[in-house]
Write a protein that holds these residues in place. Sequence first.
Motif, short mmCIF file in Angstrom:
data_model
loop_
_atom_site.label_atom_id
_atom_site.label_comp_id
_atom_site.label_asym_id
_atom_site.label_seq_id
_atom_site.Cartn_x
_atom_site.Cartn_y
_atom_site.Cartn_z
N UNK A 35 37.91 85.20 33.01
CA UNK A 35 38.61 85.93 31.95
C UNK A 35 40.01 85.34 31.75
N UNK A 36 40.68 85.03 32.84
CA UNK A 36 42.00 84.41 32.76
C UNK A 36 41.92 83.09 31.97
N UNK A 37 40.92 82.29 32.26
CA UNK A 37 40.74 81.02 31.56
C UNK A 37 40.56 81.26 30.06
N UNK A 38 39.69 82.20 29.70
CA UNK A 38 39.44 82.49 28.29
C UNK A 38 40.71 82.91 27.56
N UNK A 39 41.49 83.79 28.19
CA UNK A 39 42.71 84.28 27.55
C UNK A 39 43.74 83.18 27.41
N UNK A 40 43.89 82.37 28.44
CA UNK A 40 44.87 81.28 28.37
C UNK A 40 44.49 80.25 27.32
N UNK A 41 43.20 80.02 27.16
CA UNK A 41 42.75 79.09 26.12
C UNK A 41 43.10 79.64 24.74
N UNK A 42 42.91 80.95 24.55
CA UNK A 42 43.27 81.56 23.27
C UNK A 42 44.77 81.46 23.01
N UNK A 43 45.56 81.69 24.05
CA UNK A 43 47.01 81.55 23.92
C UNK A 43 47.38 80.12 23.57
N UNK A 44 46.66 79.16 24.16
CA UNK A 44 46.93 77.76 23.86
C UNK A 44 46.71 77.47 22.39
N UNK A 45 45.61 78.00 21.83
CA UNK A 45 45.36 77.83 20.40
C UNK A 45 46.54 78.32 19.58
N UNK A 46 47.05 79.49 19.94
CA UNK A 46 48.13 80.10 19.15
C UNK A 46 49.43 79.32 19.29
N UNK A 47 49.75 78.89 20.50
CA UNK A 47 51.05 78.24 20.69
C UNK A 47 51.08 76.82 20.14
N UNK A 48 49.92 76.18 19.98
CA UNK A 48 49.94 74.83 19.40
C UNK A 48 49.73 74.87 17.89
N UNK A 49 49.67 76.08 17.33
CA UNK A 49 49.57 76.24 15.88
C UNK A 49 50.96 76.43 15.29
N UNK A 50 51.31 75.60 14.34
CA UNK A 50 52.61 75.68 13.66
C UNK A 50 52.37 76.06 12.20
N UNK A 51 53.13 77.03 11.73
CA UNK A 51 53.01 77.49 10.34
C UNK A 51 54.34 77.27 9.64
N UNK A 52 54.30 76.56 8.51
CA UNK A 52 55.52 76.32 7.73
C UNK A 52 55.41 77.06 6.41
N UNK A 53 56.28 78.05 6.25
CA UNK A 53 56.36 78.83 5.01
C UNK A 53 57.79 78.79 4.51
#
Length: 446
Positions: free
Chosen positions: A204-222
Amino acid sequence: MENIIYLLNMRICGIKNIKQEIRIDFYKKTVDKNFDPDKYRIKAIYGENGSGKSAIITAVKIFQELILGDNYLNESKTQGFLNEIIHKETCCFHFGCEFLVDTAGCKEIYDYTIHLSKNEKGLYEIQFEKLCWKNGNYANQNYKTIFECKNGELLYINCSDAQKEILKKRSMNLLSTHSLIYLYSIIRGKLTYDPQESAADRQLLVHILICLTLVIVTTVFLGDEDQHELYFLRKKLIGHSLDKQSLQNRLLDYGDLANAFSSVNERFVDKDRFEDYKSKVARLTKFLKIFKTDLVSIDIDAKERGNQYECELNLNYGEFSINREFESTGIKKLIRLFDCFVSASTNGIVFVDEMDSNLNDVYLCRLIEYFMYYGKGQLCFTTHNLDPMTILRENKNSIDFLSSDNHLVSWTSRGNASPESYYKNGMIQDLPFNIDATDFVGILGE
Protein backbone atom coordinates in the motif's frame (compact mmCIF):
# COMPACT_ATOMS: atom_id res chain seq x y z
CA MET A 1 17.54 7.78 -13.52
CA GLU A 2 15.27 6.37 -16.26
CA ASN A 3 11.84 7.77 -16.90
CA ILE A 4 9.43 5.51 -15.01
CA ILE A 5 6.02 7.22 -15.16
CA TYR A 6 3.91 7.80 -18.26
CA LEU A 7 0.41 9.29 -18.36
CA LEU A 8 -1.72 7.09 -20.63
CA ASN A 9 -5.00 9.02 -20.65
CA MET A 10 -7.23 11.49 -18.79
CA ARG A 11 -11.01 11.61 -18.38
CA ILE A 12 -12.61 14.97 -17.59
CA CYS A 13 -16.13 16.34 -17.27
CA GLY A 14 -18.06 18.98 -15.35
CA ILE A 15 -15.72 21.94 -15.77
CA LYS A 16 -16.56 25.19 -17.57
CA ASN A 17 -18.53 24.17 -20.66
CA ILE A 18 -17.38 20.52 -20.64
CA LYS A 19 -20.56 18.75 -19.58
CA GLN A 20 -20.01 15.32 -21.12
CA GLU A 21 -16.91 13.31 -20.36
CA ILE A 22 -14.00 13.69 -22.74
CA ARG A 23 -11.08 11.30 -22.82
CA ILE A 24 -7.63 12.44 -23.90
CA ASP A 25 -5.35 9.59 -24.94
CA PHE A 26 -1.59 10.08 -24.84
CA TYR A 27 -0.81 6.56 -26.04
CA LYS A 28 -2.50 3.99 -28.25
CA LYS A 29 -5.41 1.98 -26.85
CA THR A 30 -3.44 -1.16 -25.97
CA VAL A 31 -0.53 -1.34 -23.53
CA ASP A 32 1.52 -4.52 -23.48
CA LYS A 33 5.07 -5.70 -22.86
CA ASN A 34 6.18 -3.87 -26.02
CA PHE A 35 5.20 -0.49 -24.60
CA ASP A 36 7.27 2.27 -26.26
CA PRO A 37 6.34 5.91 -25.57
CA ASP A 38 9.03 7.58 -27.71
CA LYS A 39 6.60 8.64 -30.46
CA TYR A 40 3.87 9.57 -27.98
CA ARG A 41 5.48 12.24 -25.79
CA ILE A 42 3.85 15.40 -27.10
CA LYS A 43 0.28 16.54 -27.76
CA ALA A 44 -1.27 19.78 -29.01
CA ILE A 45 -4.95 20.51 -28.38
CA TYR A 46 -6.73 22.76 -30.89
CA GLY A 47 -10.25 24.14 -30.87
CA GLU A 48 -12.50 27.14 -31.26
CA ASN A 49 -12.42 29.96 -28.74
CA GLY A 50 -14.46 28.83 -25.76
CA SER A 51 -14.35 25.15 -26.67
CA GLY A 52 -12.82 24.17 -23.33
CA LYS A 53 -9.09 23.87 -24.05
CA SER A 54 -8.13 25.87 -20.96
CA ALA A 55 -10.66 23.88 -18.95
CA ILE A 56 -8.63 20.72 -19.63
CA ILE A 57 -5.46 22.27 -18.22
CA THR A 58 -7.40 23.71 -15.26
CA ALA A 59 -8.85 20.27 -14.49
CA VAL A 60 -5.32 18.88 -14.14
CA LYS A 61 -4.49 21.73 -11.75
CA ILE A 62 -7.56 20.97 -9.60
CA PHE A 63 -6.53 17.29 -9.48
CA GLN A 64 -3.06 18.31 -8.36
CA GLU A 65 -4.42 20.65 -5.68
CA LEU A 66 -6.78 17.98 -4.34
CA ILE A 67 -3.88 15.59 -3.81
CA LEU A 68 -1.36 18.08 -2.41
CA GLY A 69 -3.46 20.69 -0.67
CA ASP A 70 -3.44 20.84 3.13
CA ASN A 71 -6.80 22.54 3.27
CA TYR A 72 -7.78 23.10 -0.35
CA LEU A 73 -11.52 22.41 -0.14
CA ASN A 74 -11.88 24.15 3.21
CA GLU A 75 -10.69 27.51 1.87
CA SER A 76 -13.38 30.02 0.91
CA LYS A 77 -11.40 31.20 -2.12
CA THR A 78 -11.28 27.60 -3.40
CA GLN A 79 -15.04 27.20 -2.98
CA GLY A 80 -15.60 30.48 -4.79
CA PHE A 81 -13.31 29.37 -7.61
CA LEU A 82 -14.99 25.95 -7.93
CA ASN A 83 -18.42 27.53 -7.84
CA GLU A 84 -17.44 29.62 -10.86
CA ILE A 85 -15.57 27.01 -12.87
CA ILE A 86 -17.52 23.76 -12.31
CA HIS A 87 -20.35 23.22 -14.79
CA LYS A 88 -23.36 25.21 -13.62
CA GLU A 89 -25.94 22.60 -14.60
CA THR A 90 -24.33 19.42 -13.28
CA CYS A 91 -22.50 20.96 -10.26
CA CYS A 92 -20.20 17.93 -10.45
CA PHE A 93 -16.53 17.66 -11.44
CA HIS A 94 -15.01 14.33 -12.46
CA PHE A 95 -11.33 13.67 -13.10
CA GLY A 96 -9.74 10.32 -13.89
CA CYS A 97 -6.50 9.10 -15.36
CA GLU A 98 -4.56 5.97 -16.18
CA PHE A 99 -0.79 5.99 -15.87
CA LEU A 100 1.95 3.43 -16.33
CA VAL A 101 4.90 2.84 -14.03
CA ASP A 102 7.90 1.00 -15.47
CA THR A 103 10.64 -0.07 -13.09
CA ALA A 104 13.32 -2.38 -14.45
CA GLY A 105 10.97 -3.82 -17.05
CA CYS A 106 8.17 -4.52 -14.59
CA LYS A 107 5.17 -2.53 -15.80
CA GLU A 108 2.18 -1.60 -13.66
CA ILE A 109 -0.87 0.44 -14.63
CA TYR A 110 -2.91 2.54 -12.23
CA ASP A 111 -6.36 4.03 -12.63
CA TYR A 112 -7.29 6.94 -10.37
CA THR A 113 -10.70 8.63 -10.15
CA ILE A 114 -12.01 11.52 -8.05
CA HIS A 115 -15.42 13.22 -8.11
CA LEU A 116 -16.51 16.52 -6.55
CA SER A 117 -20.11 17.56 -5.97
CA LYS A 118 -22.03 20.02 -3.80
CA ASN A 119 -23.23 19.04 -0.33
CA GLU A 120 -26.39 20.23 1.41
CA LYS A 121 -24.61 23.44 2.43
CA GLY A 122 -23.77 24.25 -1.20
CA LEU A 123 -20.05 23.54 -0.74
CA TYR A 124 -18.00 21.31 -2.99
CA GLU A 125 -16.64 18.16 -1.40
CA ILE A 126 -15.16 14.82 -2.46
CA GLN A 127 -18.00 12.49 -3.28
CA PHE A 128 -15.95 9.59 -4.62
CA GLU A 129 -12.30 8.54 -4.85
CA LYS A 130 -10.86 5.27 -6.08
CA LEU A 131 -7.45 3.86 -6.96
CA CYS A 132 -6.97 0.61 -8.89
CA TRP A 133 -3.95 -1.33 -10.13
CA LYS A 134 -3.11 -4.03 -12.67
CA ASN A 135 -0.10 -5.69 -14.28
CA GLY A 136 0.96 -3.69 -17.32
CA ASN A 137 2.86 -6.47 -19.08
CA TYR A 138 -0.34 -8.15 -20.23
CA ALA A 139 -3.14 -6.45 -22.18
CA ASN A 140 -5.95 -8.61 -20.74
CA GLN A 141 -5.27 -8.10 -17.04
CA ASN A 142 -8.14 -6.81 -14.89
CA TYR A 143 -7.90 -4.01 -12.35
CA LYS A 144 -7.73 -4.72 -8.61
CA THR A 145 -8.98 -2.10 -6.16
CA ILE A 146 -6.41 -0.55 -3.83
CA PHE A 147 -8.86 1.74 -2.03
CA GLU A 148 -12.31 3.21 -2.52
CA CYS A 149 -14.01 6.09 -0.69
CA LYS A 150 -17.57 7.30 -1.09
CA ASN A 151 -19.48 10.11 0.62
CA GLY A 152 -16.76 10.62 3.21
CA GLU A 153 -16.42 6.95 4.15
CA LEU A 154 -13.53 4.56 3.52
CA LEU A 155 -15.34 1.62 1.94
CA TYR A 156 -12.32 -0.53 1.12
CA ILE A 157 -8.56 -0.48 1.42
CA ASN A 158 -6.11 -3.30 0.69
CA CYS A 159 -3.94 -3.48 3.81
CA SER A 160 -3.78 -5.26 7.18
CA ASP A 161 -6.71 -5.00 9.58
CA ALA A 162 -4.53 -3.12 12.07
CA GLN A 163 -3.53 -0.43 9.59
CA LYS A 164 -7.07 -0.27 8.21
CA GLU A 165 -8.38 0.61 11.66
CA ILE A 166 -5.74 3.30 12.10
CA LEU A 167 -6.56 4.84 8.72
CA LYS A 168 -10.31 4.72 9.33
CA LYS A 169 -9.95 6.32 12.74
CA ARG A 170 -7.56 9.09 11.71
CA SER A 171 -9.34 9.91 8.45
CA MET A 172 -12.76 10.10 10.07
CA ASN A 173 -14.71 13.22 9.01
CA LEU A 174 -11.83 14.24 6.70
CA LEU A 175 -12.46 12.24 3.52
CA SER A 176 -15.03 14.71 2.24
CA THR A 177 -12.44 17.47 2.11
CA HIS A 178 -9.13 15.61 1.70
CA SER A 179 -7.89 12.98 -0.72
CA LEU A 180 -7.06 9.67 0.92
CA ILE A 181 -3.70 9.78 -0.87
CA TYR A 182 -2.87 13.00 0.94
CA LEU A 183 -4.25 11.77 4.29
CA TYR A 184 -2.36 8.50 4.03
CA SER A 185 0.94 10.31 3.46
CA ILE A 186 0.32 12.39 6.59
CA ILE A 187 -0.94 9.52 8.76
CA ARG A 188 1.77 7.11 7.64
CA GLY A 189 4.43 9.73 8.22
CA LYS A 190 3.43 9.96 11.89
CA LEU A 191 3.53 6.21 12.52
CA THR A 192 6.57 4.55 14.04
CA TYR A 193 8.45 2.64 11.38
CA ASP A 194 7.90 -1.11 11.78
CA PRO A 195 10.36 -3.35 9.89
CA GLN A 196 8.02 -6.29 10.54
CA GLU A 197 4.96 -4.77 8.91
CA SER A 198 2.85 -6.94 6.62
CA ALA A 199 3.46 -7.30 2.91
CA ALA A 200 0.04 -5.74 2.23
CA ASP A 201 0.97 -2.63 4.23
CA ARG A 202 4.29 -2.28 2.43
CA GLN A 203 2.55 -2.67 -0.92
CA LEU A 204 0.00 0.00 0.00
CA LEU A 205 2.86 2.36 0.81
CA VAL A 206 4.36 1.68 -2.63
CA HIS A 207 1.05 2.36 -4.38
CA ILE A 208 0.52 5.66 -2.56
CA LEU A 209 4.07 6.87 -3.13
CA ILE A 210 3.79 6.08 -6.82
CA CYS A 211 0.60 8.18 -7.00
CA LEU A 212 2.36 11.02 -5.21
CA THR A 213 5.22 10.72 -7.69
CA LEU A 214 2.78 11.18 -10.57
CA VAL A 215 1.43 14.35 -8.96
CA ILE A 216 4.76 15.91 -8.05
CA VAL A 217 6.29 15.40 -11.50
CA THR A 218 3.24 17.00 -13.13
CA THR A 219 3.67 20.70 -13.89
CA VAL A 220 0.71 22.90 -14.85
CA PHE A 221 1.20 26.31 -16.46
CA LEU A 222 -1.81 28.61 -16.40
CA GLY A 223 -1.00 32.19 -17.29
CA ASP A 224 1.13 34.02 -14.76
CA GLU A 225 0.43 31.77 -11.79
CA ASP A 226 3.26 30.85 -9.44
CA GLN A 227 2.38 27.75 -7.44
CA HIS A 228 4.75 26.34 -4.85
CA GLU A 229 2.82 23.41 -3.34
CA LEU A 230 5.40 20.89 -4.60
CA TYR A 231 8.22 22.72 -2.89
CA PHE A 232 6.41 22.65 0.44
CA LEU A 233 5.38 19.01 -0.05
CA ARG A 234 9.03 18.05 -0.36
CA LYS A 235 9.84 19.75 2.95
CA LYS A 236 6.88 18.00 4.56
CA LEU A 237 7.87 14.55 3.29
CA ILE A 238 11.49 14.96 4.36
CA GLY A 239 10.32 15.65 7.91
CA HIS A 240 8.46 12.34 8.12
CA SER A 241 9.76 8.96 9.16
CA LEU A 242 9.05 7.85 5.58
CA ASP A 243 12.30 9.53 4.64
CA LYS A 244 14.09 6.48 6.04
CA GLN A 245 12.58 4.35 3.29
CA SER A 246 14.63 3.87 0.15
CA LEU A 247 11.51 4.26 -1.97
CA GLN A 248 10.85 7.62 -0.38
CA ASN A 249 14.34 8.76 -1.35
CA ARG A 250 13.78 7.55 -4.89
CA LEU A 251 10.54 9.52 -5.10
CA LEU A 252 12.34 12.68 -4.01
CA ASP A 253 15.26 12.03 -6.38
CA TYR A 254 12.85 11.47 -9.25
CA GLY A 255 11.04 14.70 -8.39
CA ASP A 256 14.32 16.61 -8.32
CA LEU A 257 15.30 15.18 -11.70
CA ALA A 258 11.93 16.24 -13.13
CA ASN A 259 12.51 19.78 -11.87
CA ALA A 260 9.51 19.51 -9.53
CA PHE A 261 10.91 20.89 -6.30
CA SER A 262 12.77 23.98 -7.38
CA SER A 263 12.09 26.73 -9.88
CA VAL A 264 14.04 29.47 -11.57
CA ASN A 265 10.88 31.52 -11.14
CA GLU A 266 10.94 31.29 -7.34
CA ARG A 267 11.28 34.65 -5.63
CA PHE A 268 12.20 33.24 -2.21
CA VAL A 269 14.92 30.58 -2.18
CA ASP A 270 16.11 28.59 0.83
CA LYS A 271 19.78 29.21 1.56
CA ASP A 272 20.59 25.50 1.44
CA ARG A 273 19.21 25.33 -2.14
CA PHE A 274 20.71 28.59 -3.38
CA GLU A 275 23.57 26.90 -5.26
CA ASP A 276 21.03 24.78 -7.12
CA TYR A 277 19.05 27.94 -7.89
CA LYS A 278 22.18 29.65 -9.30
CA SER A 279 22.84 26.60 -11.46
CA LYS A 280 19.32 26.82 -12.88
CA VAL A 281 19.75 30.54 -13.60
CA ALA A 282 22.97 29.71 -15.46
CA ARG A 283 21.00 27.22 -17.60
CA LEU A 284 18.31 29.84 -18.15
CA THR A 285 21.01 32.25 -19.37
CA LYS A 286 22.21 29.75 -21.99
CA PHE A 287 18.60 29.16 -23.02
CA LEU A 288 17.79 32.85 -23.48
CA LYS A 289 21.01 33.52 -25.38
CA ILE A 290 19.59 31.38 -28.18
CA PHE A 291 16.90 34.05 -28.63
CA LYS A 292 18.83 37.11 -27.40
CA THR A 293 22.40 36.82 -28.65
CA ASP A 294 23.38 40.13 -27.03
CA LEU A 295 22.53 38.85 -23.54
CA VAL A 296 25.72 38.80 -21.43
CA SER A 297 24.41 37.28 -18.21
CA ILE A 298 21.48 37.05 -15.82
CA ASP A 299 22.48 38.57 -12.51
CA ILE A 300 20.82 37.53 -9.25
CA ASP A 301 20.03 40.31 -6.80
CA ALA A 302 19.73 38.30 -3.57
CA LYS A 303 18.68 39.88 -0.26
CA GLU A 304 18.79 37.92 3.00
CA ARG A 305 15.42 37.17 4.58
CA GLY A 306 16.12 34.85 7.52
CA ASN A 307 16.81 31.37 6.17
CA GLN A 308 16.00 32.49 2.64
CA TYR A 309 17.14 34.85 -0.07
CA GLU A 310 14.69 37.12 -1.82
CA CYS A 311 15.84 36.99 -5.42
CA GLU A 312 15.37 39.31 -8.37
CA LEU A 313 16.68 38.49 -11.83
CA ASN A 314 18.30 41.24 -13.90
CA LEU A 315 19.17 40.63 -17.55
CA ASN A 316 22.58 42.13 -18.30
CA TYR A 317 23.18 43.29 -21.89
CA GLY A 318 26.59 44.85 -21.24
CA GLU A 319 25.77 48.51 -21.72
CA PHE A 320 22.57 48.24 -19.69
CA SER A 321 20.69 45.90 -17.36
CA ILE A 322 16.94 45.36 -17.07
CA ASN A 323 14.81 43.64 -14.44
CA ARG A 324 12.95 40.63 -15.83
CA GLU A 325 9.60 42.30 -15.09
CA PHE A 326 10.41 45.02 -17.62
CA GLU A 327 11.51 42.66 -20.38
CA SER A 328 9.43 42.07 -23.50
CA THR A 329 6.36 39.89 -23.10
CA GLY A 330 7.97 37.21 -25.27
CA ILE A 331 11.12 36.98 -23.15
CA LYS A 332 9.08 37.01 -19.94
CA LYS A 333 6.99 34.14 -21.32
CA LEU A 334 10.14 32.14 -22.13
CA ILE A 335 11.43 32.72 -18.59
CA ARG A 336 8.13 31.60 -17.04
CA LEU A 337 8.06 28.52 -19.29
CA PHE A 338 11.69 27.57 -18.70
CA ASP A 339 10.92 25.30 -15.72
CA CYS A 340 8.21 23.59 -17.78
CA PHE A 341 10.63 23.02 -20.65
CA VAL A 342 13.29 21.54 -18.35
CA SER A 343 10.74 19.24 -16.75
CA ALA A 344 9.31 18.03 -20.08
CA SER A 345 12.80 17.40 -21.43
CA THR A 346 13.66 15.10 -18.50
CA ASN A 347 11.08 13.06 -16.58
CA GLY A 348 8.21 15.47 -16.02
CA ILE A 349 4.63 15.57 -17.26
CA VAL A 350 3.84 19.13 -18.34
CA PHE A 351 0.59 20.89 -19.27
CA VAL A 352 0.78 24.39 -20.75
CA ASP A 353 -2.20 26.55 -21.62
CA GLU A 354 -1.81 28.72 -24.74
CA MET A 355 1.85 27.91 -25.23
CA ASP A 356 1.92 29.94 -28.44
CA SER A 357 0.85 33.25 -26.88
CA ASN A 358 3.61 35.88 -27.11
CA LEU A 359 6.04 33.41 -28.72
CA ASN A 360 7.48 33.82 -32.20
CA ASP A 361 6.16 31.10 -34.55
CA VAL A 362 9.67 30.00 -35.55
CA TYR A 363 10.80 29.68 -31.92
CA LEU A 364 7.65 27.76 -31.05
CA CYS A 365 8.17 25.22 -33.83
CA ARG A 366 11.86 24.71 -33.03
CA LEU A 367 11.01 24.08 -29.37
CA ILE A 368 8.36 21.55 -30.34
CA GLU A 369 10.83 19.79 -32.62
CA TYR A 370 13.26 19.55 -29.72
CA PHE A 371 10.69 17.84 -27.50
CA MET A 372 9.69 15.48 -30.30
CA TYR A 373 13.22 14.27 -30.93
CA TYR A 374 14.98 14.71 -27.58
CA GLY A 375 12.36 15.01 -24.85
CA LYS A 376 12.14 12.25 -22.22
CA GLY A 377 9.01 13.45 -20.44
CA GLN A 378 5.56 14.42 -21.73
CA LEU A 379 4.32 17.77 -23.00
CA CYS A 380 0.66 18.62 -23.59
CA PHE A 381 -0.31 22.14 -24.62
CA THR A 382 -3.21 24.13 -26.01
CA THR A 383 -2.62 26.43 -28.96
CA HIS A 384 -4.24 28.31 -31.83
CA ASN A 385 -1.07 28.40 -33.93
CA LEU A 386 -1.32 26.07 -36.93
CA ASP A 387 2.40 25.91 -37.72
CA PRO A 388 3.16 23.09 -35.22
CA MET A 389 0.71 20.81 -37.05
CA THR A 390 3.20 20.29 -39.86
CA ILE A 391 5.74 19.00 -37.34
CA LEU A 392 3.39 17.05 -35.09
CA ARG A 393 1.74 15.09 -37.90
CA GLU A 394 4.93 12.99 -38.01
CA ASN A 395 4.30 11.84 -34.43
CA LYS A 396 1.67 9.48 -33.03
CA ASN A 397 -1.48 10.72 -31.29
CA SER A 398 -0.07 14.24 -31.14
CA ILE A 399 -2.93 16.43 -32.44
CA ASP A 400 -6.40 16.62 -30.86
CA PHE A 401 -9.31 18.82 -31.90
CA LEU A 402 -11.89 19.87 -29.31
CA SER A 403 -15.29 21.14 -30.45
CA SER A 404 -17.58 23.47 -28.50
CA ASP A 405 -19.98 20.56 -27.90
CA ASN A 406 -17.27 18.53 -26.12
CA HIS A 407 -16.41 16.24 -29.02
CA LEU A 408 -12.73 15.31 -29.15
CA VAL A 409 -11.19 14.17 -32.43
CA SER A 410 -7.63 12.88 -32.73
CA TRP A 411 -5.89 13.45 -36.04
CA THR A 412 -5.04 10.30 -37.95
CA SER A 413 -3.13 10.07 -41.20
CA ARG A 414 -5.26 10.68 -44.30
CA GLY A 415 -2.78 10.07 -47.09
CA ASN A 416 -1.24 13.36 -48.24
CA ALA A 417 -3.90 15.46 -46.47
CA SER A 418 -2.59 17.90 -43.90
CA PRO A 419 -4.25 18.51 -40.53
CA GLU A 420 -3.97 22.28 -40.96
CA SER A 421 -5.91 22.30 -44.24
CA TYR A 422 -8.60 20.02 -42.80
CA TYR A 423 -8.86 22.26 -39.72
CA LYS A 424 -8.95 25.59 -41.58
CA ASN A 425 -11.48 24.36 -44.13
CA GLY A 426 -13.95 23.00 -41.59
CA MET A 427 -13.36 19.34 -42.44
CA ILE A 428 -12.76 18.19 -38.86
CA GLN A 429 -15.89 16.66 -37.34
CA ASP A 430 -17.94 19.22 -35.35
CA LEU A 431 -15.49 22.02 -36.11
CA PRO A 432 -17.06 23.91 -39.04
CA PHE A 433 -15.01 27.08 -39.40
CA ASN A 434 -17.60 28.49 -41.80
CA ILE A 435 -16.70 32.14 -41.24
CA ASP A 436 -16.29 34.43 -44.23
CA ALA A 437 -14.81 37.93 -44.35
CA THR A 438 -18.19 39.31 -45.47
CA ASP A 439 -19.73 38.19 -42.15
CA PHE A 440 -18.12 41.21 -40.50
CA VAL A 441 -19.59 43.72 -42.94
CA GLY A 442 -22.13 45.95 -41.23
CA ILE A 443 -20.78 45.00 -37.80
CA LEU A 444 -17.23 46.32 -37.84
CA GLY A 445 -17.81 48.69 -40.74
CA GLU A 446 -19.14 48.93 -44.29
